[in-house]
Write a protein that holds these residues in place. Structure first.
Motif, PDB file in Angstrom:
ATOM      1  N   LEU A  23      -2.726  -3.876   4.198  1.00  7.30           N
ATOM      2  CA  LEU A  23      -2.041  -4.106   2.932  1.00  7.30           C
ATOM      3  C   LEU A  23      -2.355  -5.486   2.377  1.00  7.30           C
ATOM      4  N   ALA A  71       3.523   0.963  -1.194  1.00  8.10           N
ATOM      5  CA  ALA A  71       4.033   0.113  -0.117  1.00  8.10           C
ATOM      6  C   ALA A  71       5.556   0.134  -0.097  1.00  8.10           C
ATOM      7  N   LEU A 179      -3.912   2.527   1.825  1.00  5.92           N
ATOM      8  CA  LEU A 179      -2.728   2.454   2.679  1.00  5.92           C
ATOM      9  C   LEU A 179      -2.522   3.732   3.487  1.00  5.92           C
TER      10      LEU A 179
END
Length: 299
Positions: A23, A71, A179
């Motif tokens: 990330l 996220a 991700l």
């Protein structure tokens, strides 16, 4: 040893060593691209929002933070690099706007943060050994097809895009899946270990797993009933063995369901990623051909 005061966690160090997406690495790349594309601080924030980030800054925020739509937590930009703090960014764009347009691009290149330099590991001298091979050299190998080949191609594209080894159009096509790299990697490993190449084979394998899962769950429930009526130590070991196997089956069933859900999207993105690569290769070949022709005409 001099440092910039910013360390990194073991997980980030491990992912960086293995070359898998993280990330923080994704945020760093996107911030640098937004700085290159923007001419003001407001434009910089707008570029990050276009990439899918929620940006917090100003007097109400103690530190400038961003959070990607995929996220689950905010990330402080000054923790990634001191150049990314709100004060540094505002100062950078103020100085940029004082320059004439023809000098702004040069200023961006001069003030861009330098990537960390690492000393390459010393490779030991190879040891030469002789070996004798017995068998047939023309032994045929099974060609990888179907889901397996598609997932291998997609995981390789994600790693190349994360390292900046693909074109811009291909990068923007794949960046939202950085991700989810571990999710696709688990699916790829399952397909390879079980040699699954078609959707019918996947569904059959999933049905077999579900049947075994239901059987073991019923056996464990019966052991729990017997355990309550007798001494607990008699069935504890059997229950632990069944629980471990049930946990493995549950993970594989979940992965099969994810493959069934994602396979269409993966195949579509692999096909779409081929088009920008072919177009950019064609442009590079034409540019090289024009340079060769221009050089030949001059000489």
């Amino acid at each position: 040893m001099e440092t910039d005061g910013h360390g990194k966690s073991y997980g980030e160090w491990k992912h960086e060593k293995e070359g898998t997406p993280t990330l923080r690495g994704m945020v760093k790349t996107d911030v640098e691209m937004a700085m290159t594309a923007a001419d003001s601080f407001a434009g910089f924030v707008a570029e990050l929002q276009k990439k899918g980030y929620a940006v917090k800054y100003g007097s109400k925020a103690a530190h400038m933070t961003v959070r990607h739509k995929e996220a689950q937590k905010n990330i402080r930009l000054d923790k990634i690099s001191p150049h990314f703090s709100e004060d540094s960014l505002r100062r950078y764009f103020r100085e940029l706007q004082t320059l004439p347009p023809e000098m702004q691009q040069e200023y961006k290149q001069q003030t861009a943060p330098e990537p960390p330099r690492r000393k390459p590991k010393e490779q030991p001298m190879p040891v030469r050994r002789r070996a004798r091979c017995r068998g047939r050299w023309n032994r045929s190998c099974r060609k990888i097809t179907g889901f397996m080949a598609c997932y291998y191609r997609y995981c390789a594209l994600l790693r190349k895009a994360y390292k900046g080894k693909v074109g811009k159009r291909c990068y923007y096509l794949l960046r939202d899946d950085f991700l989810k790299y571990n999710r696709y990697r688990r699916q790829c490993d399952l397909l390879w270990e079980r040699q699954i190449t078609t959707l019918d084979e996947l569904l059959t394998y999933k049905e077999n797993l579900q049947a075994e899962y239901n059987t073991l769950t019923a056996q464990r429930k019966a052991l729990y009933r017997r355990k309550s009526k007798t001494t607990p130590a008699d069935y504890s070991e059997q229950i632990q063995t069944l629980t471990a196997r049930i946990r493995e089956l549950r993970r594989e069933i979940t992965t099969c369901a994810d493959i069934e859900m994602d396979c269409g999207m993966v195949q579509d993105k692999v096909q779409r990623a081929k088009q920008p690569e072919k177009a950019e290769l064609r442009v590079a070949e034409n540019t090289h051909y024009n340079h060769v022709c221009a050089y030949g005409s001059q000489h």
